[in-house]
Design a protein around this motif. Structure first.
Motif, PDB file in Angstrom:
ATOM      1  N   GLN A  10      31.643  38.007  45.754  1.00 13.78           N
ATOM      2  CA  GLN A  10      31.052  36.853  46.428  1.00 13.78           C
ATOM      3  C   GLN A  10      31.987  35.650  46.352  1.00 13.78           C
ATOM      4  OE1 GLN A  10      27.296  36.763  44.340  1.00 13.78           O
ATOM      5  NE2 GLN A  10      26.218  37.665  46.081  1.00 13.78           N
ATOM      6  N   PHE A  38      24.986  35.208  51.494  1.00 12.93           N
ATOM      7  CA  PHE A  38      24.784  36.440  50.746  1.00 12.93           C
ATOM      8  C   PHE A  38      23.304  36.804  50.746  1.00 12.93           C
ATOM      9  CE2 PHE A  38      28.293  34.004  48.837  1.00 12.93           C
ATOM     10  CZ  PHE A  38      29.335  34.832  49.227  1.00 12.93           C
ATOM     11  N   ASP A  39      23.029  38.084  50.819  1.00 14.07           N
ATOM     12  CA  ASP A  39      21.658  38.586  50.823  1.00 14.07           C
ATOM     13  C   ASP A  39      21.039  38.336  49.446  1.00 14.07           C
ATOM     14  OD1 ASP A  39      19.299  40.069  50.838  1.00 14.07           O
ATOM     15  OD2 ASP A  39      20.183  41.728  51.957  1.00 14.07           O
ATOM     16  N   ARG A  45      25.635  42.633  49.655  1.00 11.53           N
ATOM     17  CA  ARG A  45      25.426  42.546  51.105  1.00 11.53           C
ATOM     18  C   ARG A  45      25.679  41.121  51.582  1.00 11.53           C
ATOM     19  NH1 ARG A  45      24.792  47.308  53.632  1.00 11.53           N
ATOM     20  NH2 ARG A  45      23.676  46.316  55.322  1.00 11.53           N
ATOM     21  N   ALA A  46      26.301  41.016  52.753  1.00 10.79           N
ATOM     22  CA  ALA A  46      26.562  39.727  53.384  1.00 10.79           C
ATOM     23  C   ALA A  46      25.600  39.544  54.553  1.00 10.79           C
ATOM     24  CB  ALA A  46      27.992  39.682  53.899  1.00 10.79           C
ATOM     25  N   VAL A  47      25.130  38.325  54.757  1.00  7.25           N
ATOM     26  CA  VAL A  47      24.240  38.011  55.873  1.00  7.25           C
ATOM     27  C   VAL A  47      25.089  37.535  57.047  1.00  7.25           C
ATOM     28  CG1 VAL A  47      22.358  36.526  56.685  1.00  7.25           C
ATOM     29  CG2 VAL A  47      22.341  37.401  54.332  1.00  7.25           C
ATOM     30  N   LYS A  56      19.397  37.944  62.543  1.00  8.59           N
ATOM     31  CA  LYS A  56      20.322  38.093  61.420  1.00  8.59           C
ATOM     32  C   LYS A  56      20.408  39.571  61.083  1.00  8.59           C
ATOM     33  CE  LYS A  56      19.320  33.728  59.123  1.00  8.59           C
ATOM     34  NZ  LYS A  56      18.806  33.096  57.909  1.00  8.59           N
ATOM     35  N   THR A  57      21.501  39.960  60.478  1.00 12.11           N
ATOM     36  CA  THR A  57      21.654  41.311  59.966  1.00 12.11           C
ATOM     37  C   THR A  57      22.484  41.225  58.694  1.00 12.11           C
ATOM     38  OG1 THR A  57      22.208  43.588  60.562  1.00 12.11           O
ATOM     39  CG2 THR A  57      23.768  41.892  61.254  1.00 12.11           C
ATOM     40  N   THR A  58      22.596  42.328  57.984  1.00 14.22           N
ATOM     41  CA  THR A  58      23.458  42.348  56.810  1.00 14.22           C
ATOM     42  C   THR A  58      24.488  43.460  56.962  1.00 14.22           C
ATOM     43  OG1 THR A  58      22.038  43.848  55.527  1.00 14.22           O
ATOM     44  CG2 THR A  58      21.640  41.476  55.278  1.00 14.22           C
ATOM     45  N   LEU A  61      29.154  43.671  51.717  1.00 10.66           N
ATOM     46  CA  LEU A  61      30.042  42.545  51.433  1.00 10.66           C
ATOM     47  C   LEU A  61      31.508  42.961  51.475  1.00 10.66           C
ATOM     48  CD1 LEU A  61      30.271  39.580  50.756  1.00 10.66           C
ATOM     49  CD2 LEU A  61      29.906  40.147  48.357  1.00 10.66           C
TER      50      LEU A  61
END
Length: 78
Positions: A10, A38-39, A45-47, A56-58, A61
């Motif tokens: 991150q 970040f989720d 997971r990245a937003v 939005k999706t993920t 990362l």
């Protein structure tokens, strides 16, 4: 209450926040939007805020990090 500590991935990815991403998931399916954070439910997971502001999706990362680091490498070569 203090903010949660960022993981190493991150921290590496945080310099790419709010940058545009266009990532091909599979032939004919492309995700276009902005890396928005970040989720909160999954540290790996990245937003991605899609071009349509409501969506939005993920993505993993590491995928997002590889994308941006690859883009930088491509720009350095040209």
């Amino acid at each position: 209450m203090s903010a949660p500590q960022l993981t190493g991935l991150q921290k590496r990815a945080s310099k790419y926040l709010n940058k545009a991403i266009s990532y091909q998931l599979r032939p004919g399916e492309v995700i276009e939007g902005y890396f928005s954070g970040f989720d909160p439910n999954s540290i790996d997971r990245a937003v991605i805020q899609m071009s349509n502001a409501a969506d939005k999706t993920t993505l993993p990362l590491m995928t997002v990090l590889n994308y941006f680091e690859g883009v930088e490498d491509d720009e350095a070569l040209s």
